[in-house]
Design an enzyme around this catalytic site. Sequence first.
Site, PDB file in Angstrom:
ATOM      1  N   LYS A  89     -10.002  -9.096   3.524  1.00  0.00           N
ATOM      2  CA  LYS A  89      -8.890  -8.688   4.404  1.00  0.00           C
ATOM      3  C   LYS A  89      -8.781  -9.654   5.592  1.00  0.00           C
ATOM      4  CE  LYS A  89      -6.553  -5.488   4.068  1.00  0.00           C
ATOM      5  NZ  LYS A  89      -5.261  -5.284   3.350  1.00  0.00           N
ATOM      6  N   THR A 123      -8.130  -2.048  -2.513  1.00  0.00           N
ATOM      7  CA  THR A 123      -8.704  -1.149  -1.493  1.00  0.00           C
ATOM      8  C   THR A 123     -10.023  -0.486  -1.918  1.00  0.00           C
ATOM      9  OG1 THR A 123      -7.307   0.638  -2.310  1.00  0.00           O
ATOM     10  CG2 THR A 123      -6.483  -0.611  -0.420  1.00  0.00           C
ATOM     11  N   TYR A 171     -14.947  -6.559   0.982  1.00  0.00           N
ATOM     12  CA  TYR A 171     -13.583  -6.104   1.271  1.00  0.00           C
ATOM     13  C   TYR A 171     -13.145  -6.611   2.647  1.00  0.00           C
ATOM     14  CZ  TYR A 171      -9.981  -2.731   2.749  1.00  0.00           C
ATOM     15  OH  TYR A 171      -8.845  -2.137   3.256  1.00  0.00           O
TER      16      TYR A 171
HETATM   17  N1  LIG Z   1      -7.332   3.358   2.697  1.00  0.00           N
HETATM   18  C1  LIG Z   1      -7.968   3.071   3.839  1.00  0.00           C
HETATM   19  O1  LIG Z   1      -8.858   3.801   4.298  1.00  0.00           O
HETATM   20  C2  LIG Z   1      -7.581   1.847   4.643  1.00  0.00           C
HETATM   21  C3  LIG Z   1      -8.293   1.555   5.818  1.00  0.00           C
HETATM   22  C4  LIG Z   1      -7.928   0.423   6.550  1.00  0.00           C
HETATM   23  C5  LIG Z   1      -6.896  -0.391   6.107  1.00  0.00           C
HETATM   24  N2  LIG Z   1      -6.238  -0.084   4.952  1.00  0.00           N
HETATM   25  C6  LIG Z   1      -5.175  -0.977   4.507  1.00  0.00           C
HETATM   26  O2  LIG Z   1      -3.959  -0.233   4.517  1.00  0.00           O
HETATM   27  C7  LIG Z   1      -3.103  -0.721   3.475  1.00  0.00           C
HETATM   28  C8  LIG Z   1      -2.615   0.446   2.637  1.00  0.00           C
HETATM   29  O3  LIG Z   1      -3.725   1.060   2.024  1.00  0.00           O
HETATM   30  P1  LIG Z   1      -3.595   2.416   1.192  1.00  0.00           P
HETATM   31  O4  LIG Z   1      -4.597   3.350   1.737  1.00  0.00           O
HETATM   32  O5  LIG Z   1      -2.172   2.833   1.076  1.00  0.00           O
HETATM   33  O6  LIG Z   1      -4.131   1.900  -0.224  1.00  0.00           O
HETATM   34  P2  LIG Z   1      -3.933   2.515  -1.687  1.00  0.00           P
HETATM   35  O7  LIG Z   1      -3.482   3.922  -1.608  1.00  0.00           O
HETATM   36  O8  LIG Z   1      -5.176   2.164  -2.424  1.00  0.00           O
HETATM   37  O9  LIG Z   1      -2.726   1.663  -2.237  1.00  0.00           O
HETATM   38  C9  LIG Z   1      -2.841   0.304  -2.516  1.00  0.00           C
HETATM   39  C10 LIG Z   1      -1.762  -0.051  -3.497  1.00  0.00           C
HETATM   40  O10 LIG Z   1      -1.921  -1.443  -3.793  1.00  0.00           O
HETATM   41  C11 LIG Z   1      -1.722  -1.584  -5.167  1.00  0.00           C
HETATM   42  N3  LIG Z   1      -2.374  -2.767  -5.713  1.00  0.00           N
HETATM   43  C12 LIG Z   1      -3.696  -2.984  -5.909  1.00  0.00           C
HETATM   44  N4  LIG Z   1      -3.868  -4.186  -6.481  1.00  0.00           N
HETATM   45  C13 LIG Z   1      -2.645  -4.717  -6.648  1.00  0.00           C
HETATM   46  C14 LIG Z   1      -2.163  -5.921  -7.189  1.00  0.00           C
HETATM   47  N5  LIG Z   1      -2.986  -6.844  -7.716  1.00  0.00           N
HETATM   48  N6  LIG Z   1      -0.839  -6.146  -7.185  1.00  0.00           N
HETATM   49  C15 LIG Z   1       0.016  -5.226  -6.691  1.00  0.00           C
HETATM   50  N7  LIG Z   1      -0.365  -4.066  -6.183  1.00  0.00           N
HETATM   51  C16 LIG Z   1      -1.695  -3.812  -6.154  1.00  0.00           C
HETATM   52  C17 LIG Z   1      -2.280  -0.341  -5.805  1.00  0.00           C
HETATM   53  O11 LIG Z   1      -1.683  -0.211  -7.050  1.00  0.00           O
HETATM   54  P3  LIG Z   1      -2.386   0.573  -8.249  1.00  0.00           P
HETATM   55  O12 LIG Z   1      -2.090   1.998  -7.950  1.00  0.00           O
HETATM   56  O13 LIG Z   1      -1.697   0.025  -9.441  1.00  0.00           O
HETATM   57  O14 LIG Z   1      -3.851   0.247  -8.174  1.00  0.00           O
HETATM   58  C18 LIG Z   1      -1.851   0.723  -4.818  1.00  0.00           C
HETATM   59  O15 LIG Z   1      -0.594   1.239  -5.147  1.00  0.00           O
HETATM   60  C19 LIG Z   1      -3.912  -1.767   2.731  1.00  0.00           C
HETATM   61  O16 LIG Z   1      -3.594  -3.039   3.239  1.00  0.00           O
HETATM   62  C20 LIG Z   1      -5.335  -1.444   3.071  1.00  0.00           C
HETATM   63  O17 LIG Z   1      -6.191  -2.576   3.001  1.00  0.00           O
HETATM   64  C21 LIG Z   1      -6.551   1.016   4.220  1.00  0.00           C
END
Ligand SMILES: NC(=O)c1ccc[n+]([C@@H]2O[C@H](COP(=O)([O-])OP(=O)(O)OC[C@H]3O[C@@H](n4cnc5c(N)ncnc54)[C@H](OP(=O)(O)O)[C@@H]3O)[C@@H](O)[C@H]2O)c1
Length: 298
Positions: free
Chosen positions: A136, A69, A132
């Site tokens: 996605k 992310t 990114y």
């Molecule tokens: N954040 C935003 O603004 C946003 C906007 C639109 C869509 N999304 C989507 O919403 C979803 C949830 O996002 P979020 O905000 O909850 O993200 P987040 O808080 O960054 O959490 C992502 C998680 O994925 C884990 N991760 C990263 N690389 C990995 C790997 N190689 N193997 C296993 N786990 C891994 C991270 O683990 P570590 O802690 O170990 O790094 C973290 O726990 C994602 O699909 C994201 O693309 C997010």
Amino acid sequence: MTSGAVTLNRVLILGAQGQLGIELQKAFQDAGPVVALGREWCDLASPETIRKAMAEVNPAIVLNAAAYTAVDRAESEPELAMRVNGDAPGVLAEEARKINALLVHYSTDYVFDGSKQAPWLEDDPVNPLNEYGQTKLAGERTIAEAGGRYLIFRTSWVYSPHGNNFLKTMLRLGRERDQLRVVNDQIGAPTTAASLARATRAVINAGVQDRDAGIYHMTCAGQTSWCGFAQEIFRRAQAPEGKIWPVVTGIPDTEYPTPAKRPKNSVLSSAKLKARFGVALPLWQEALGETLIEMDAD
Ligand SMILES: NC(=O)c1ccc[n+]([C@@H]2O[C@H](COP(=O)([O-])OP(=O)(O)OC[C@H]3O[C@@H](n4cnc5c(N)ncnc54)[C@H](OP(=O)(O)O)[C@@H]3O)[C@@H](O)[C@H]2O)c1
């Protein structure tokens, strides 16, 4: 929207320590056996660990909240971002198809280029502006190509009391500075991880048929700019004792250059989600208020 007590077979949550992963564990806690795994048990950069986790847990539903992310870092690490966001969802989807599990995956507003003058619909043309967004989008496609049962929820501007996000950055900067300049020509819908998790549970409770497979937009209602979001944060949050929150001034994004280009209009229409599942998320201001109350209580 309530998370009623529909009992499900085994639920596997990936990305257990992320913003959404934490909230999904809360929203599905009464859903039957839930297994929540972090990167140490299931590394999306490694297809073998994905296959192993799927075989061992044998879930009926997989909620994939794990993703690469770091939007700006992805510009200099596109291969790793593609393995995690593009390839891994395809492996998950293939494994899910083999055991007839439902895969729930999350994607992003950044698949669009922001040029539309109205909220984006699910079948509007995609055209990511950054790495990114490309990765996605690739993930959406590898899931669809696997041909199993899946739901992809595209969301935007996600934040929660945990992790790194805009809300926490503003509260930190607000304590340190008297003035803040924040981008006012990118608009979107700030969306709490808790709203997303509850909406996901409500969709599952509503019943998912094979013909529902596809992409749905899922964001909080309403829209604002990053500047408007910051102003609302300081309007609602309690200032630290003896401190007044800073004055927030709007600036164009050209005055805040970042490695990754971002869309001007990120607003997604969630009408399809409402029409098919009867699920709607709260107004972004209400969800913000709820999050601030939760942070105060911590
Ligand atoms: N954040 C935003 O603004 C946003 C906007 C639109 C869509 N999304 C989507 O919403 C979803 C949830 O996002 P979020 O905000 O909850 O993200 P987040 O808080 O960054 O959490 C992502 C998680 O994925 C884990 N991760 C990263 N690389 C990995 C790997 N190689 N193997 C296993 N786990 C891994 C991270 O683990 P570590 O802690 O170990 O790094 C973290 O726990 C994602 O699909 C994201 O693309 C997010």
